[in-house]
Design an enzyme around this catalytic site. Structure first.
Site, PDB file in Angstrom:
ATOM      1  CE1 TYR A   1      66.016 -26.536  35.411  1.00  0.00           C
ATOM      2  CE2 TYR A   1      66.398 -24.678  33.939  1.00  0.00           C
ATOM      3  CZ  TYR A   1      65.595 -25.349  34.841  1.00  0.00           C
ATOM      4  OH  TYR A   1      64.367 -24.840  35.161  1.00  0.00           O
ATOM      5  CG  LEU A   2      74.079 -29.464  32.723  1.00  0.00           C
ATOM      6  CD1 LEU A   2      75.213 -30.275  33.314  1.00  0.00           C
ATOM      7  CD2 LEU A   2      74.631 -28.183  32.102  1.00  0.00           C
TER       8      LEU A   2
ATOM      9  CD  GLU B   1      58.716 -23.714  39.551  1.00  0.00           C
ATOM     10  OE1 GLU B   1      59.338 -24.504  38.851  1.00  0.00           O
ATOM     11  OE2 GLU B   1      58.594 -23.850  40.783  1.00  0.00           O
TER      12      GLU B   1
ATOM     13  CG  HIS C   1      68.754 -26.269  38.021  1.00  0.00           C
ATOM     14  ND1 HIS C   1      69.117 -27.568  37.801  1.00  0.00           N
ATOM     15  CD2 HIS C   1      67.569 -26.329  38.692  1.00  0.00           C
ATOM     16  CE1 HIS C   1      68.203 -28.381  38.315  1.00  0.00           C
ATOM     17  NE2 HIS C   1      67.262 -27.652  38.868  1.00  0.00           N
TER      18      HIS C   1
ATOM     19  CG  LEU D   1      72.251  -9.661  18.484  1.00  0.00           C
ATOM     20  CD1 LEU D   1      73.072  -9.881  19.761  1.00  0.00           C
ATOM     21  CD2 LEU D   1      73.157  -9.840  17.266  1.00  0.00           C
TER      22      LEU D   1
END
Ligand code: NAP
Length: 512
Positions: free
Chosen positions: A183-184, A220, A244, A389
């Site tokens: 995930y990084l 998922e 994660h 946003l």
């Protein structure tokens, strides 16, 4: 990046190697991002010839941005550099002979190496020890270096993590160890640092005075089909939340690092985790998917999946409210939700801002429930990466009707010509470069386990039954009660919003 290189995947016959690692290595190779003198080695217990191994790999190689002819030429070149050798993971004899064979392929002299442990977690320790005893994994980071990439899960709890850590520390130095959390490597997660620290407008808002809560959601549509043996031993909290989601949380909550060197970033992240009290059982909801009565096609429940033990109480869903006791975040609930067999596959972070203190626009006249709308910063990790946003705006036309709308940055629309690399591509290149910023340091994992170990032990000791939820539907209703305790208005909003968006797209309408 020009020195000769060998990349070795241990467990090369497995799902991860086939679906993710070799395709990512190919993508890097096809783009010329690896040294010219590079070879790719598969080791595993299955007896395979080079030809059979290459045939397996070929099925999953693709290059999105290259023209078909060039792609197949590159694939041919890549496969010629792929070699396979049978190896028992705990056999020093096998690693000794693999070492001699490998040096032969490397032209008689050892070169820089990446060793990727893509084997089931219970084999990590014995494999690392056998490699170290035979010189296959030399300790130290001098040239020619050998770097070890280790996949999650890193233990089942704090004690088993400490044991794994001791084994790894015995065989190689911390500087050689790359604990991967893919995930990084995802584009939007990497963008978090830029968003936070390269934009002056967010910093004053990024704190308890303005943020009501943070929701980090992972879901998922799939169940555990095919991986039940692994999953049942770990469950969703260990499989997704402890790693994660906690990694994403630490990037959202951390203070500004002193600089961009990997140690400074990791210091800032670990400080967040060390300021988090252990998760309280009262702040946790667990669920398990059951056969769906409404799905068009009958779908098995978790307990009916092949390989799941009868009566298993392993959660396939979890929602947890966590706290970060720093001056910036004290009192702000961080809601983490993770579930399999849900309606949508999505990973998203939402910073939900506080309401307008004294609304000027009146309910009824303005069309908003409380005279003020919802301000949210939405960071969509996958799919269809976006930053948006949510603000309140006047609806065009006569009268003063207000509505929520989004300022949207969809990366695939904004940068149509740029290919968004798979996370494994980014991370594998970082290993070769020796950049450890996006890899997890030992103390980060220890701190993350300290948050979850006590509650995991209580769940197991008290044999707490997860709440049932229908496969393909929404999260268990208990989520709403947990969220309500923290005045989180609608914890299922991510699902509903995304469903609305999906419908709009299906109908051909754009997003607002
Ligand atoms: N698959 C994913 O998407 C994914 C995602 C994140 C992390 N991971 C992690 O990556 C690692 C590899 O995952 P994977 O899904 O590729 O695993 P896998 O397919 O279950 O196993 C990889 C290879 O290990 C060997 N193996 C399987 N069971 C074994 C056993 N009982 N004893 C010894 N060797 C065994 C098999 O090769 P041979 O029989 O040929 O030796 C197999 O091809 C795991 O630690 C997993 O947690 C996987």
């Amino acid at each position: 990046m020009t020195s000769p290189l060998t990349i070795i995947v241990v467990g090369a016959t497995g799902d991860l190697a086939r679906r993710k690692l070799f395709p990512a290595l190919f993508a890097c190779f096809a783009r010329g991002q690896l040294p010219p003198d590079v070879r790719f080695i598969g080791l595993a217990r299955t007896a395979l010839t080079d030809a059979a191994f290459r045939e397996r790999l070929a099925e999953n190689l693709k290059c999105d941005e290259l023209e078909a002819g060039v792609c197949s030429m590159k694939a041919g070149e890549f496969l010629q550099r792929c070699h396979y050798r049978r190896c028992e993971y705990d056999s020093t004899a096998d690693f000794t002979s693999a070492e001699g064979w490998l040096v032969g392929l490397e032209g008689g002299k050892r070169v820089n190496r990446v060793v990727y442990l893509a084997v089931p977690p219970f084999v990590f320790g014995q494999t690392a020890r056998a490699m170290a005893q035979t010189g296959f994994l030399p300790r130290g980071d001098q040239e020619p270096w050998t770097r070890l990439v280790v996949e999650k899960p890193f233990g089942r709890d704090r004690a088993s993590y400490d044991e794994l850590q001791r084994t790894l520390a015995d065989v190689c130095r911390e500087e050689q160890t790359f604990r991967i959390d893919h995930y990084l490597g995802k584009e939007v997660v990497q963008n978090l640092l830029v968003l936070r620290f390269a934009n002056a407008i967010f910093e004053p808002l990024w704190c308890r005075e303005h943020v009501h809560h943070v929701h980090i959601a992972w879901s998922e549509t799939q169940g555990v089909a095919g991986r039940a043996g692994y999953f049942d031993r770990y469950g969703i909290i260990r499989d997704v939340m402890q790693n994660h989601l906690m990694q994403i949380l630490s990037l959202v909550a951390m203070e500004r690092p002193a600089h961009l060197e990997s140690e400074a970033i990791r210091d800032a992240k670990v400080s967040v985790l060390q300021n988090m009290p252990p998760l309280d059982l009262a702040n946790l909801v667990v669920g398990q998917y059951v056969r769906s009565a409404t799905a068009e096609k009958a779908v098995a429940g978790y307990l009916e999946e092949e390989g799941v033990p009868a009566g298993s109480i392993t959660p396939t869903y979890a929602a947890a409210v966590l706290h970060v006791n720093t001056p910036r975040w004290k009192g702000v609930p961080f809601l983490l939700t993770a579930g399999k067999g849900l309606r949508r596959s999505i990973t998203e972070v939402r910073l939900h801002f506080r309401e307008v203190a004294a609304p000027l626009f009146q309910e009824g006249i303005a069309g908003l429930p409380h005279g003020s709308g919802v301000n949210e910063l939405i960071i969509r990790v996958q799919p269809d990466e976006k930053l948006s946003l949510r603000i309140v705006s006047k609806k065009p036309g006569v009268g003063m009707q207000l509505g929520n709308t989004e300022l949207d940055l969809r990366f695939r629309e904004k940068y149509p010509d740029v290919r968004i690399a798979d996370a494994y591509e980014n991370l594998l290149l970082d290993v070769v470069r020796g950049d450890r910023s996006l890899f997890i340091r030992g103390d980060e994992l220890a701190a993350a386990w300290d948050v979850f170990t006590p509650v995991l032990q209580r769940l197991e000791a008290q044999a707490i039954r997860p709440a049932p939820y229908a496969f393909g539907g929404s999260a268990p209703v208990a989520l709403d009660a947990l969220a309500a305790r923290y005045y989180i208005p609608d914890a299922q909003v991510i699902d509903q919003d995304n469903l609305r968006e999906q419908k709009q797209q299906t109908l051909g309408g754009g997003h607002v």
